[in-house]
Scaffold this motif. Sequence first.
Motif, PDB file in Angstrom:
ATOM      1  N   HIS A 277      37.022  37.940  45.343  1.00  0.00           N
ATOM      2  CA  HIS A 277      38.302  37.270  45.555  1.00  0.00           C
ATOM      3  C   HIS A 277      38.876  36.578  44.321  1.00  0.00           C
ATOM      4  O   HIS A 277      39.976  36.010  44.401  1.00  0.00           O
ATOM      5  CB  HIS A 277      38.164  36.226  46.668  1.00  0.00           C
ATOM      6  CG  HIS A 277      37.896  36.800  48.022  1.00  0.00           C
ATOM      7  ND1 HIS A 277      38.716  37.736  48.619  1.00  0.00           N
ATOM      8  CD2 HIS A 277      36.875  36.571  48.906  1.00  0.00           C
ATOM      9  CE1 HIS A 277      38.223  38.055  49.808  1.00  0.00           C
ATOM     10  NE2 HIS A 277      37.110  37.360  49.998  1.00  0.00           N
ATOM     11  N   GLY A 278      38.166  36.612  43.216  1.00  0.00           N
ATOM     12  CA  GLY A 278      38.628  35.888  42.039  1.00  0.00           C
ATOM     13  C   GLY A 278      39.994  36.321  41.557  1.00  0.00           C
ATOM     14  O   GLY A 278      40.830  35.481  41.172  1.00  0.00           O
ATOM     15  N   ALA A 279      40.260  37.608  41.557  1.00  0.00           N
ATOM     16  CA  ALA A 279      41.560  38.098  41.083  1.00  0.00           C
ATOM     17  C   ALA A 279      42.684  37.600  41.986  1.00  0.00           C
ATOM     18  O   ALA A 279      43.756  37.198  41.504  1.00  0.00           O
ATOM     19  CB  ALA A 279      41.556  39.625  41.021  1.00  0.00           C
ATOM     20  N   TRP A 280      42.440  37.605  43.304  1.00  0.00           N
ATOM     21  CA  TRP A 280      43.462  37.108  44.234  1.00  0.00           C
ATOM     22  C   TRP A 280      43.709  35.614  44.030  1.00  0.00           C
ATOM     23  O   TRP A 280      44.859  35.161  44.006  1.00  0.00           O
ATOM     24  CB  TRP A 280      43.036  37.392  45.673  1.00  0.00           C
ATOM     25  CG  TRP A 280      43.969  36.789  46.687  1.00  0.00           C
ATOM     26  CD1 TRP A 280      45.176  37.290  47.085  1.00  0.00           C
ATOM     27  CD2 TRP A 280      43.782  35.569  47.404  1.00  0.00           C
ATOM     28  NE1 TRP A 280      45.754  36.449  48.017  1.00  0.00           N
ATOM     29  CE2 TRP A 280      44.925  35.390  48.230  1.00  0.00           C
ATOM     30  CE3 TRP A 280      42.759  34.614  47.438  1.00  0.00           C
ATOM     31  CZ2 TRP A 280      45.062  34.289  49.076  1.00  0.00           C
ATOM     32  CZ3 TRP A 280      42.903  33.515  48.285  1.00  0.00           C
ATOM     33  CH2 TRP A 280      44.038  33.346  49.086  1.00  0.00           C
ATOM     34  N   ILE A 281      42.628  34.835  43.862  1.00  0.00           N
ATOM     35  CA  ILE A 281      42.776  33.393  43.651  1.00  0.00           C
ATOM     36  C   ILE A 281      43.522  33.116  42.354  1.00  0.00           C
ATOM     37  O   ILE A 281      44.420  32.267  42.295  1.00  0.00           O
ATOM     38  CB  ILE A 281      41.389  32.721  43.659  1.00  0.00           C
ATOM     39  CG1 ILE A 281      40.789  32.784  45.071  1.00  0.00           C
ATOM     40  CG2 ILE A 281      41.479  31.270  43.180  1.00  0.00           C
ATOM     41  CD1 ILE A 281      39.349  32.326  45.154  1.00  0.00           C
TER      42      ILE A 281
END
Length: 405
Positions: free
Chosen positions: A273-277
């Motif tokens: 989820h890092g890219a979305w965050i």
Amino acid sequence: MNTNTAPHTCDFPIHDTVNAWVAHGRFTVPPTASGPLDGLRFAVKDIFDVAGYPTGAGNPHWLASNPLPVRSSPLVDTLLAAGATLVGKVLTDEIAYSINGDNVHYGTPLNVRAPGRVPGGSSSGSAAAVAAGLCDFALASDTGGSTRVPASYCGLWGLRTTHGVLPCTGMVPLHPSFDTATWLAHDARTFARVAAVLLPPSSHRFRRVLHPEAVCALADPAFAAPLAQVLAAATRVLDAAAEPVSLTRDGETLDDWRQAYATAGGHEAWQTHGAWITEHQPVFSPAIGGRWTSAAGIGAEAARAAWDRVHGIRAHVRGLLGNDAIAVIPSSAGVAPMLDASGAAVDALRMRTLQITCIAGIAGLCQVSIPLSCADGLPLGISLVGPAGSDAELVKLALHVAAAL
């Protein structure tokens, strides 16, 4: 918020006093066939896709930035085909990254079994809705304890399934290597009916009862008598003496195991989820936001070391259980905290609880939480942990043990 109209009837008010339902999620989907779950109503944690309805994952930024699902989770389809009626979607802690049960955006579902106390998370709405009788059972998930803890806090039957036994497609991930799809039920018969539909058959035959004393010692004194009762009942049902065991290997502690789980899982969560965050900059509660900040800072070397330890622990625990043993442990380290409990107290309980729940999580094992209560009447759960793939037989054993109490 996605405002697309879903192709099903909406015949319930949006809100109720339990605060379990998500604002976009009170609706009815009728069964697609008649079957063994005829007459049962179920809800789904708002990380499971339901075709035509948004998936919010407990965070308004997720709700606004993800498309409307065109297919349902296969578990939803299976339950509808077995005769159950879907009555809506229920709250979850944000991206399932908590075991407390509160949500800074949508509030805390009411724990009717322990008023004034949290319901536990991240399957908070699932537990609250089932406990309040708004549905008969609810789909949930369990990564680090997200079904076992609310089952304990709300006095429900709950199962962490063996990792990979049930499909996690159509479900928002957290730590994919630990995520499991699960359910909560308000009574043993309903719990068993759902198990018969969802779980594959198992050929396991249990012959040994393990008593991990250091694990049990992590729980508050209120758990001592219920633990002893379940341990005694399990030994009677299996006609086997309890075997005291030390789960950890030389030089390790259960907190070492918790840290390995947290590091490996946190690194995987950031990869997921890092890219979305980074792109959407969502607002999280301080506690959950802190976990994402920590996850972002886990480097590749630390992650590799944690995964090495996780793989070693998994092999060790599976070896102790073999194919024929169960372990009797608390489902959580304490009863449900008060709604106004200090952050320090909540975090201290969380750390002790994760030392307990990480065992089955790391090892990928199944675990049934049996609902009991302590001397003052507050709900708590005592668990049976079984070998990988023994889910169906473990459920049957848990029912027999509960009947023998």
